[in-house]
Design a protein around this motif. Structure first.
Motif, PDB file in Angstrom:
ATOM      1  N   LEU A 205       0.828  -1.208   0.000  1.00  0.00           N
ATOM      2  CA  LEU A 205       0.000   0.000   0.000  1.00  0.00           C
ATOM      3  C   LEU A 205       0.862   1.258   0.000  1.00  0.00           C
ATOM      4  O   LEU A 205       0.571   2.229  -0.720  1.00  0.00           O
ATOM      5  N   ALA A 206       1.918   1.245   0.805  1.00  0.00           N
ATOM      6  CA  ALA A 206       2.800   2.412   0.883  1.00  0.00           C
ATOM      7  C   ALA A 206       3.498   2.654  -0.455  1.00  0.00           C
ATOM      8  O   ALA A 206       3.593   3.802  -0.918  1.00  0.00           O
ATOM      9  N   VAL A 207       3.990   1.589  -1.098  1.00  0.00           N
ATOM     10  CA  VAL A 207       4.670   1.725  -2.388  1.00  0.00           C
ATOM     11  C   VAL A 207       3.693   2.192  -3.461  1.00  0.00           C
ATOM     12  O   VAL A 207       4.015   3.067  -4.277  1.00  0.00           O
ATOM     13  N   THR A 208       2.480   1.634  -3.466  1.00  0.00           N
ATOM     14  CA  THR A 208       1.467   2.041  -4.442  1.00  0.00           C
ATOM     15  C   THR A 208       1.127   3.518  -4.293  1.00  0.00           C
ATOM     16  O   THR A 208       1.045   4.258  -5.277  1.00  0.00           O
ATOM     17  N   ARG A 209       0.933   3.943  -3.046  1.00  0.00           N
ATOM     18  CA  ARG A 209       0.632   5.353  -2.831  1.00  0.00           C
ATOM     19  C   ARG A 209       1.800   6.237  -3.261  1.00  0.00           C
ATOM     20  O   ARG A 209       1.601   7.284  -3.889  1.00  0.00           O
ATOM     21  N   TYR A 210       3.018   5.808  -2.958  1.00  0.00           N
ATOM     22  CA  TYR A 210       4.205   6.569  -3.345  1.00  0.00           C
ATOM     23  C   TYR A 210       4.264   6.755  -4.864  1.00  0.00           C
ATOM     24  O   TYR A 210       4.509   7.866  -5.367  1.00  0.00           O
ATOM     25  N   LEU A 211       4.003   5.682  -5.609  1.00  0.00           N
ATOM     26  CA  LEU A 211       4.029   5.753  -7.064  1.00  0.00           C
ATOM     27  C   LEU A 211       2.916   6.655  -7.603  1.00  0.00           C
ATOM     28  O   LEU A 211       3.132   7.456  -8.521  1.00  0.00           O
ATOM     29  N   LEU A 212       1.712   6.527  -7.039  1.00  0.00           N
ATOM     30  CA  LEU A 212       0.592   7.352  -7.496  1.00  0.00           C
ATOM     31  C   LEU A 212       0.786   8.818  -7.130  1.00  0.00           C
ATOM     32  O   LEU A 212       0.427   9.716  -7.905  1.00  0.00           O
ATOM     33  N   PHE A 278       4.885   6.919   4.244  1.00  0.00           N
ATOM     34  CA  PHE A 278       3.471   6.569   4.321  1.00  0.00           C
ATOM     35  C   PHE A 278       3.263   5.335   5.196  1.00  0.00           C
ATOM     36  O   PHE A 278       2.959   4.247   4.701  1.00  0.00           O
ATOM     37  N   PRO A 279       3.409   5.459   6.504  1.00  0.00           N
ATOM     38  CA  PRO A 279       3.339   4.296   7.392  1.00  0.00           C
ATOM     39  C   PRO A 279       1.924   3.840   7.761  1.00  0.00           C
ATOM     40  O   PRO A 279       1.743   2.726   8.253  1.00  0.00           O
ATOM     41  N   ASP A 280       0.923   4.694   7.552  1.00  0.00           N
ATOM     42  CA  ASP A 280      -0.452   4.393   7.975  1.00  0.00           C
ATOM     43  C   ASP A 280      -1.219   3.707   6.840  1.00  0.00           C
ATOM     44  O   ASP A 280      -1.577   4.332   5.841  1.00  0.00           O
ATOM     45  N   SER A 281      -1.528   2.416   6.985  1.00  0.00           N
ATOM     46  CA  SER A 281      -2.172   1.644   5.919  1.00  0.00           C
ATOM     47  C   SER A 281      -3.574   2.146   5.593  1.00  0.00           C
ATOM     48  O   SER A 281      -3.965   2.226   4.420  1.00  0.00           O
ATOM     49  N   GLU A 282      -4.351   2.461   6.616  1.00  0.00           N
ATOM     50  CA  GLU A 282      -5.715   2.923   6.379  1.00  0.00           C
ATOM     51  C   GLU A 282      -5.714   4.264   5.647  1.00  0.00           C
ATOM     52  O   GLU A 282      -6.513   4.500   4.726  1.00  0.00           O
ATOM     53  N   GLU A 283      -4.826   5.135   6.051  1.00  0.00           N
ATOM     54  CA  GLU A 283      -4.694   6.431   5.377  1.00  0.00           C
ATOM     55  C   GLU A 283      -4.247   6.230   3.935  1.00  0.00           C
ATOM     56  O   GLU A 283      -4.684   6.934   3.024  1.00  0.00           O
ATOM     57  N   ASN A 284      -3.368   5.243   3.711  1.00  0.00           N
ATOM     58  CA  ASN A 284      -2.891   4.959   2.354  1.00  0.00           C
ATOM     59  C   ASN A 284      -4.024   4.465   1.457  1.00  0.00           C
ATOM     60  O   ASN A 284      -4.108   4.842   0.286  1.00  0.00           O
ATOM     61  N   ARG A 285      -4.893   3.607   2.006  1.00  0.00           N
ATOM     62  CA  ARG A 285      -6.035   3.120   1.223  1.00  0.00           C
ATOM     63  C   ARG A 285      -6.904   4.284   0.748  1.00  0.00           C
ATOM     64  O   ARG A 285      -7.334   4.340  -0.408  1.00  0.00           O
ATOM     65  N   LYS A 286      -7.178   5.204   1.664  1.00  0.00           N
ATOM     66  CA  LYS A 286      -8.015   6.359   1.329  1.00  0.00           C
ATOM     67  C   LYS A 286      -7.327   7.252   0.292  1.00  0.00           C
ATOM     68  O   LYS A 286      -7.969   7.730  -0.651  1.00  0.00           O
ATOM     69  N   ALA A 287      -6.026   7.465   0.480  1.00  0.00           N
ATOM     70  CA  ALA A 287      -5.285   8.331  -0.440  1.00  0.00           C
ATOM     71  C   ALA A 287      -5.210   7.716  -1.835  1.00  0.00           C
ATOM     72  O   ALA A 287      -5.352   8.415  -2.845  1.00  0.00           O
ATOM     73  N   ILE A 288      -4.985   6.409  -1.908  1.00  0.00           N
ATOM     74  CA  ILE A 288      -4.917   5.713  -3.194  1.00  0.00           C
ATOM     75  C   ILE A 288      -6.245   5.838  -3.930  1.00  0.00           C
ATOM     76  O   ILE A 288      -6.290   6.148  -5.125  1.00  0.00           O
ATOM     77  N   LYS A 289      -7.343   5.613  -3.217  1.00  0.00           N
ATOM     78  CA  LYS A 289      -8.676   5.719  -3.815  1.00  0.00           C
ATOM     79  C   LYS A 289      -8.934   7.135  -4.324  1.00  0.00           C
ATOM     80  O   LYS A 289      -9.422   7.333  -5.446  1.00  0.00           O
ATOM     81  N   LYS A 290      -8.571   8.108  -3.521  1.00  0.00           N
ATOM     82  CA  LYS A 290      -8.799   9.509  -3.880  1.00  0.00           C
ATOM     83  C   LYS A 290      -7.969   9.914  -5.097  1.00  0.00           C
ATOM     84  O   LYS A 290      -8.465  10.579  -6.015  1.00  0.00           O
TER      85      LYS A 290
END
Length: 302
Positions: A205-212, A278-290
């Motif tokens: 999740l952290a890597v995905t958010r970083y890339l996005l 990006f250590p917070d998984s739940e926050e990462n899920r929300k950020a990725i979706k957004k």
């Protein structure tokens, strides 16, 4: 936060990688000289843009071809499959390369055909980062010449590193189970690789958010990214051409094995870097979706 297709390409991943197998304590040093594709495969109907030699056959432009060659050269014990995903753009699957020699068949037309078993119990193929029916491939799964930042080569490299984390978990689980049948370690109904995948979900999740996040940030600097990309291409082409000639014409015993540091390539661990930011998984899920919803709704794909 910005990542261009080449800028920081070498600064984001460790190049001299050692795989530690907890099951037999054998240390394998990944430092090969051959530049050929060793562990990278592409499905025949993946859409890479309008550069195909034949209709329906995926073909990279030389710039991406050389980058992917250099990446595949770093991970000889892992396979990456670029599969057809959402909108026929790439999705990614990885597996630990089996140690035995690969079997192939020759067809009626005398063409070589290599087959892989995605349900192999010991060396299963697992999806990472770019999944089927996921619009992420629109933003971080396209070749550099049609992509916002980061491009497919960068995402493939991130996938290899993420897969290493999964393999590490796999051998940790095998060691726990093998040492003591009453260890109390319960993997439930999952296979070992499914369990290992769940244990690195926070890193993925952290890597995905970083890339996005990098893709979003790169939208305002396309011209700069293209200039950086073009300026680095001759260097990569020249280095790999020399490696190829060395491999084809020189005995293995006489080949000069140069480390990443020797040729000036300093890198960092993308997984550790992403988790730090990006250590917070739940926050990462929300950020990725957004991020995906915003970029997709604004038709930001190129």
């Amino acid at each position: 936060m910005k990542i261009s297709p080449i800028n920081n390409f070498y600064k984001s991943f460790p190049k001299n990688v050692k795989q530690n197998s907890n099951s037999n304590n054998i240390e394998k040093t990944v430092n090969s000289c051959s530049p050929a594709f060793k562990s990278l495969y592409i499905e025949n109907n993946v859409d890479l843009g309008n550069v195909c030699a034949e209709k329906g056959e995926p073909k990279f432009l030389a710039k991406d071809y050389y980058m992917l060659n250099e990446i595949a050269n770093l991970y000889p014990y892992q396979d990456c499959f670029i599969r057809c995903g959402n909108f026929r753009y790439p999705r990614l699957e990885f597996r630990e390369k089996p140690p035995e020699v690969q079997v192939f068949n020759n067809t009626i037309s005398n063409q070589y055909k290599v087959e892989f078993n995605p349900k192999d119990k010991d060396y299963p193929i697992v999806p990472l980062l770019l999944y089927d029916d996921d619009i992420s491939n629109t933003f971080i799964g396209l070749p550099s010449y049609i992509s916002i930042n980061p491009s497919l080569p960068y995402t493939v490299k991130a996938g290899y590193e993420l897969h290493k984390k999964m393999i590490e978990k796999k051998y940790e689980i095998l060691e726990l189970i093998g040492k003591n049948d009453e260890s109390g370690y319960d993997i439930g109904d999952d296979t070992i690789m499914e369990r290992a995948h769940k244990e690195i979900e926070d890193i993925e999740l952290a890597v995905t958010r970083y890339l996005l996040e990098a893709a979003y940030a790169g939208l305002t600097d396309k011209q700069s990214a293209k200039q950086l990309y073009a300026s680095e291409y001759p260097k990569i082409q020249s280095r790999l051409t020399l490696k190829r000639m060395n491999d084809l014409t020189t005995s293995v015993a006489k080949q000069d094995k140069k480390s990443a540091k020797d040729i000036g390539l300093e890198e960092r661990d993308i997984c550790e870097f992403a988790m730090k930011h990006f250590p917070d998984s739940e926050e990462n899920r929300k950020a990725i979706k957004k991020l995906k919803e915003y970029m997709f709704s604004h038709n930001i794909t190129l």
